[in-house]
Motif scaffolding. Structure first.
Motif, short mmCIF file in Angstrom:
data_model
loop_
_atom_site.label_atom_id
_atom_site.label_comp_id
_atom_site.label_asym_id
_atom_site.label_seq_id
_atom_site.Cartn_x
_atom_site.Cartn_y
_atom_site.Cartn_z
N ILE A 1 0.87 -1.17 0.00
CA ILE A 1 0.00 0.00 0.00
C ILE A 1 0.90 1.22 0.00
CG2 ILE A 1 -1.74 1.32 1.26
CD1 ILE A 1 -2.60 -1.30 2.59
N GLU A 2 0.82 2.00 -1.07
CA GLU A 2 1.61 3.22 -1.17
C GLU A 2 0.69 4.35 -1.62
OE1 GLU A 2 5.60 2.80 -2.77
OE2 GLU A 2 5.14 0.68 -3.12
N TYR A 3 1.11 5.58 -1.35
CA TYR A 3 0.30 6.74 -1.72
C TYR A 3 1.12 7.70 -2.57
CZ TYR A 3 -2.83 10.71 -1.47
OH TYR A 3 -3.67 11.74 -1.80
N SER A 4 0.52 8.15 -3.66
CA SER A 4 1.16 9.14 -4.52
C SER A 4 0.56 10.52 -4.24
CB SER A 4 0.96 8.78 -5.99
OG SER A 4 1.39 9.84 -6.82
N LYS A 5 1.37 11.40 -3.67
CA LYS A 5 0.90 12.77 -3.42
C LYS A 5 0.65 13.51 -4.73
CE LYS A 5 3.14 13.34 1.04
NZ LYS A 5 4.15 14.07 1.82
N GLU A 6 1.46 13.19 -5.73
CA GLU A 6 1.33 13.85 -7.03
C GLU A 6 0.01 13.50 -7.72
OE1 GLU A 6 4.79 12.37 -8.93
OE2 GLU A 6 6.14 13.71 -7.87
N ASP A 7 -0.38 12.21 -7.64
CA ASP A 7 -1.59 11.75 -8.32
C ASP A 7 -2.80 11.68 -7.40
OD1 ASP A 7 -0.14 11.36 -10.72
OD2 ASP A 7 0.54 9.40 -10.02
N GLY B 1 -6.24 2.77 -6.45
CA GLY B 1 -7.55 3.21 -6.00
C GLY B 1 -7.48 4.61 -5.42
N GLN B 2 -8.62 5.28 -5.38
CA GLN B 2 -8.68 6.64 -4.83
C GLN B 2 -8.63 6.65 -3.31
OE1 GLN B 2 -8.53 9.56 -6.63
NE2 GLN B 2 -8.04 8.07 -8.22
N ASN B 3 -8.97 5.53 -2.69
CA ASN B 3 -8.90 5.38 -1.23
C ASN B 3 -8.50 3.94 -0.92
OD1 ASN B 3 -11.38 3.78 -1.21
ND2 ASN B 3 -12.42 5.74 -1.57
N LYS B 4 -8.30 3.63 0.35
CA LYS B 4 -7.81 2.29 0.69
C LYS B 4 -8.85 1.21 0.40
CE LYS B 4 -4.24 3.49 3.99
NZ LYS B 4 -3.74 3.36 5.37
N TYR B 5 -10.13 1.54 0.50
CA TYR B 5 -11.17 0.56 0.18
C TYR B 5 -11.12 0.21 -1.31
CZ TYR B 5 -15.66 -1.69 -0.37
OH TYR B 5 -16.66 -2.59 -0.68
N GLU B 6 -11.06 1.22 -2.17
CA GLU B 6 -10.95 0.98 -3.61
C GLU B 6 -9.66 0.24 -3.94
OE1 GLU B 6 -11.37 4.50 -5.95
OE2 GLU B 6 -13.43 4.86 -5.26
N LEU B 7 -8.59 0.57 -3.23
CA LEU B 7 -7.31 -0.10 -3.44
C LEU B 7 -7.45 -1.59 -3.15
CD1 LEU B 7 -4.23 0.33 -4.04
CD2 LEU B 7 -3.94 0.33 -1.57
N PHE B 8 -8.09 -1.94 -2.01
CA PHE B 8 -8.27 -3.35 -1.67
C PHE B 8 -9.14 -4.05 -2.71
CE2 PHE B 8 -10.62 -6.84 0.24
CZ PHE B 8 -9.56 -7.67 0.54
N LEU B 9 -10.20 -3.41 -3.19
CA LEU B 9 -11.05 -4.03 -4.21
C LEU B 9 -10.26 -4.32 -5.48
CD1 LEU B 9 -14.39 -2.03 -3.90
CD2 LEU B 9 -13.85 -4.30 -2.99
N ASP B 10 -9.42 -3.36 -5.90
CA ASP B 10 -8.62 -3.57 -7.11
C ASP B 10 -7.56 -4.63 -6.88
OD1 ASP B 10 -8.39 -2.85 -9.85
OD2 ASP B 10 -6.59 -1.68 -9.39
N PHE B 11 -6.96 -4.67 -5.69
CA PHE B 11 -6.01 -5.72 -5.32
C PHE B 11 -6.68 -7.08 -5.40
CE2 PHE B 11 -4.47 -8.17 -1.45
CZ PHE B 11 -3.30 -8.65 -2.02
N ARG B 12 -7.86 -7.20 -4.81
CA ARG B 12 -8.61 -8.47 -4.84
C ARG B 12 -8.92 -8.88 -6.28
NH1 ARG B 12 -14.39 -8.35 -2.23
NH2 ARG B 12 -14.75 -7.36 -4.23
N ASN B 13 -9.38 -7.94 -7.10
CA ASN B 13 -9.68 -8.24 -8.50
C ASN B 13 -8.42 -8.65 -9.27
OD1 ASN B 13 -12.40 -7.72 -8.17
ND2 ASN B 13 -12.22 -5.59 -8.80
N ALA B 14 -7.31 -8.00 -8.98
CA ALA B 14 -6.05 -8.33 -9.67
C ALA B 14 -5.59 -9.75 -9.31
CB ALA B 14 -4.97 -7.31 -9.31
N CYS C 1 -3.63 9.38 -5.21
CA CYS C 1 -4.25 8.06 -5.21
C CYS C 1 -3.31 7.04 -4.56
CB CYS C 1 -4.63 7.61 -6.61
SG CYS C 1 -3.23 7.17 -7.67
N TYR C 2 -3.90 5.93 -4.18
CA TYR C 2 -3.14 4.82 -3.61
C TYR C 2 -2.79 3.86 -4.73
CZ TYR C 2 -4.44 6.35 1.05
OH TYR C 2 -4.58 7.07 2.20
N PHE C 3 -1.68 3.15 -4.57
CA PHE C 3 -1.26 2.14 -5.55
C PHE C 3 -0.44 1.09 -4.83
CE2 PHE C 3 2.19 5.10 -5.26
CZ PHE C 3 3.34 4.35 -5.42
N GLY C 4 -0.22 -0.01 -5.50
CA GLY C 4 0.60 -1.07 -4.93
C GLY C 4 0.83 -2.19 -5.92
#
Length: 67
Positions: free
Chosen positions: A13-19, A37-50, A21-24
């Motif tokens: 779980i990482e955060y881009s101040k420039e963008d 994802g735009q927040n940690k919940y969206e990040l987890f959903l995209d992680f799960r889908n990936a 958004c969260y990414f990982g």
């Protein structure tokens, strides 16, 4: 670094101040699997889908997924 877990996989779980958004990426495997994802919940959903997509693709090609 923060981490999350799903189906035996660990993701960063990482955060881009420039963008603003969260990414990982999935850790401890050679394949590059990333998500965002735009927040940690969206990040987890995209992680799960990936992870689910990775496992499905491996099954379709009869390849053993890395663990």
């Amino acid at each position: 670094m923060e981490e999350m877990h799903y189906r035996g996989y660990t993701g960063s779980i990482e955060y881009s101040k420039e963008d603003h958004c969260y990414f990982g990426q999935v850790l401890h495997i050679r394949s590059l699997i990333s998500y965002e994802g735009q927040n940690k919940y969206e990040l987890f959903l995209d992680f799960r889908n990936a992870v689910n997509s990775y496992i499905s693709t491996c099954r379709a090609y009869k390849i053993k997924p890395e663990e």
